[in-house]
Design a protein around this motif. Structure first.
Motif, short mmCIF file in Angstrom:
data_model
loop_
_atom_site.label_atom_id
_atom_site.label_comp_id
_atom_site.label_asym_id
_atom_site.label_seq_id
_atom_site.Cartn_x
_atom_site.Cartn_y
_atom_site.Cartn_z
N LEU A 119 -22.78 8.32 27.04
CA LEU A 119 -22.48 7.30 28.04
C LEU A 119 -21.02 7.36 28.47
CD1 LEU A 119 -24.49 4.33 26.49
CD2 LEU A 119 -24.88 5.31 28.74
N VAL A 120 -20.12 7.46 27.49
CA VAL A 120 -18.69 7.52 27.80
C VAL A 120 -18.39 8.76 28.64
CG1 VAL A 120 -16.39 7.79 26.81
CG2 VAL A 120 -18.01 6.17 25.78
N LEU A 141 -25.68 -8.03 32.58
CA LEU A 141 -24.47 -7.84 33.38
C LEU A 141 -23.80 -9.18 33.68
CD1 LEU A 141 -22.59 -5.93 34.86
CD2 LEU A 141 -24.07 -6.16 36.88
N VAL A 142 -24.58 -10.18 33.99
CA VAL A 142 -24.01 -11.50 34.25
C VAL A 142 -23.24 -12.00 33.03
CG1 VAL A 142 -24.58 -13.94 34.62
CG2 VAL A 142 -25.70 -12.17 36.00
N VAL A 143 -23.83 -11.80 31.84
CA VAL A 143 -23.16 -12.24 30.61
C VAL A 143 -21.88 -11.45 30.38
CG1 VAL A 143 -23.37 -12.34 28.09
CG2 VAL A 143 -25.31 -13.01 29.55
N GLY A 152 -19.63 -0.60 31.56
CA GLY A 152 -20.47 0.57 31.68
C GLY A 152 -21.86 0.21 32.16
N ARG A 153 -22.61 1.20 32.59
CA ARG A 153 -23.96 1.03 33.11
C ARG A 153 -25.00 1.50 32.10
NH1 ARG A 153 -21.14 4.02 36.57
NH2 ARG A 153 -22.45 5.85 36.18
N PRO A 154 -26.24 1.11 32.26
CA PRO A 154 -27.30 1.67 31.41
C PRO A 154 -27.36 3.18 31.58
CG PRO A 154 -28.11 -0.23 32.65
CD PRO A 154 -26.76 0.11 33.21
N MET A 181 -29.11 -1.30 28.85
CA MET A 181 -28.32 -2.43 29.36
C MET A 181 -26.89 -1.99 29.69
SD MET A 181 -29.60 -5.41 26.71
CE MET A 181 -29.52 -4.34 25.27
N PRO A 182 -26.18 -2.78 30.50
CA PRO A 182 -24.76 -2.52 30.67
C PRO A 182 -24.00 -2.82 29.38
CG PRO A 182 -25.39 -4.55 31.78
CD PRO A 182 -26.65 -3.92 31.29
#
Length: 299
Positions: free
Chosen positions: A16-17, A63-65, A91-93, A99-100
């Protein structure tokens, strides 16, 4: 720890990174041992940490959280007298993780579970200074949002009833029921102030015997002024606990309400994490013991 928990590996985090933040692609990624119950934590190089929500929810909801937590963390950093993590990126899924996720600055130090500050008056005074500094932040008209602890004690009666039921055979439930029956009745008289909301040992860093930093700052928000007093019960023995109280200037009602919030939190920790997270369960037991020792039984 949770039925809906998402498992995560170093390999997935590194992927992911590398895909989303190529500027950090060459940095080593390390999983961190943690008693945390909300996020899995990974260190990226020497200066960053990545936090991945453990419990599966929709990507938009997560994402909202995370965006709300980033705003709260940045606001807390503006008033904190000690180092705290600051938001860096979201970050994105991807790579199988649904999840983000978030990236923050790394704050050095050892969590209070590893370096016990409970007998230190100096640490207690540092902790009181941190709480006092947060209280100076402008609420900007905000009030408790109704999520978790920090509002009305009796709103937690149903949860406490479940905790007492689940704790049969684990704790002295009749005595604990009696204590809650008194604590839940404590009236609320002071307006909301800005609070960290979760001052437990795993969120507090110790450096040289003093308060070295505070983690998990995304819950910074308006709440009962007594809420952050939970740190006195989760982190301190009797003598330093009184040093904390003197430094903060708590009156009797506020002090007892702080005990009530610590009691409510500790009751849930013991049974819920008895098998899945024993250190958290033991934290709950230790806090309840401190409260029992400091409470005169009702006639």
């Amino acid at each position: 720890m949770h039925d809906d928990q998402v498992e995560l590996t170093v390999e997935v985090v590194a992927a992911l990174v590398g895909a989303q933040f190529p500027q950090w692609a060459g940095e080593p990624v390390r999983a961190l041992a943690s008693t945390g119950t909300v996020n899995a934590i990974f260190r990226i190089g020497d200066g960053l940490s990545a936090r991945f929500p453990l419990r599966r929810v929709g990507a938009d909801e997560a994402l909202v959280v995370l965006e709300r937590e980033a705003r709260a963390s940045a606001e807390l950093a503006g008033v904190s007298p000690v180092p705290v993590p600051e938001p860096v990126a979201l970050g994105r899924p991807g790579a199988g993780y649904p999840m983000p996720w978030s990236v923050q600055t790394w704050v050095p130090g050892r969590v209070a579970l590893e370096e016990d500050p409970s007998g230190s008056d100096a640490f207690a005074e540092d902790l009181a200074g941190f709480v006092a500094a947060l209280r100076t932040a402008d609420t900007r008209g905000r009030v408790f949002d109704g999520d978790n602890r920090g509002g009305v004690l009796t709103d937690h009666d149903a949860w406490m009833a479940r905790c007492f039921e689940e704790s049969e055979g684990l704790l002295d439930v009749p005595r604990l029921r009696q204590i809650w029956s008194g604590l839940r009745e404590l009236p609320r008289t002071a307006p909301d102030v800005m609070s960290h909301g979760d001052l437990i040992p795993g969120n507090v860093l110790v450096a040289g015997g003093r308060l070295g930093g505070v983690l998990d700052t995304g819950g910074f928000g308006a709440a009962d002024p007594a809420l952050d007093l939970v740190g006195a019960w989760h982190l301190l023995r009797a003598g330093p606990r009184q040093a904390f109280r003197r430094a903060l200037g708590c009156d009797e009602l506020e002090w007892e309400r702080g005990k009530a919030w610590a009691f409510e939190q500790a009751m849930g920790l013991v049974w819920y994490y008895a098998e899945s997270n024993p250190p958290m369960s033991e934290l709950g037991r230790r806090t309840l013991t401190r409260i029992l020792n400091a409470t005169t039984p009702r006639p």
